[in-house]
Design an enzyme around this catalytic site. Sequence first.
Site: not given
Ligand code: GNR
Ligand code: NI
Length: 171
Positions: A46, A51, A93-94, A135-136, A139
């Site tokens: 995601g 980001q 998270c990236l 999660h997204e 952000h």
């Molecule tokens: O790549 C991602 N893996 C992930 C694993 C578990 C819960 C959420 C994520 S999202 C993350 C990519 C990212 O930072 N998205 O904002």
């Molecule tokens: Ni993230």
Amino acid sequence: MSTLKILIFPDPRLRTVATAVGTVDGKITTLVDNMLETMYEGKGIGLAATQVNVHKRIIVIDVSEEKNKPLVLINPSLEEIIEPKKMPYSEGCLSVPGFYEELERPSKVKIKATGLDNKNFSLEAEGILSVVIQHEMDHLDGKIFVDYLTNLKREIIRKKLSKQKKLGATS
Ligand code: GNR
Ligand code: NI
């Protein structure tokens, strides 16, 4: 297409609250293409526009095994928590490279969003898709998964990533 630079925690720009997209035009579709390329290159499942330092309410996701089922959510909103029972999942998270921590979020949600075709749709998500959508969406409101950790854990992560940036480390 081109890849975009991902902001790394504790970059203060990750705290920006994104604004709604008006209509989806060519500028938005180009951004979405570049976000998808950036997500795939980073081996992420995601990515939120926040980001890549674009503070509009846009999310791309692909939880498929083959990495061939992109999902684009524009102006997403939570309609309903269908199953509030918390699902534990190890999140990464990236924008927080190298750190993974178990969090608990509602296991099934219903959201609504606009697609690239400018049409609104609803989506029921469970399992990992439910986790990633939440999660997204965080952000877009300037929230990062480390905010759910203890102050001590978050401080350790902040210090390590700040030091890496100072040293010019690549990973
Ligand atoms: O790549 C991602 N893996 C992930 C694993 C578990 C819960 C959420 C994520 S999202 C993350 C990519 C990212 O930072 N998205 O904002
Ligand atoms: Ni993230």
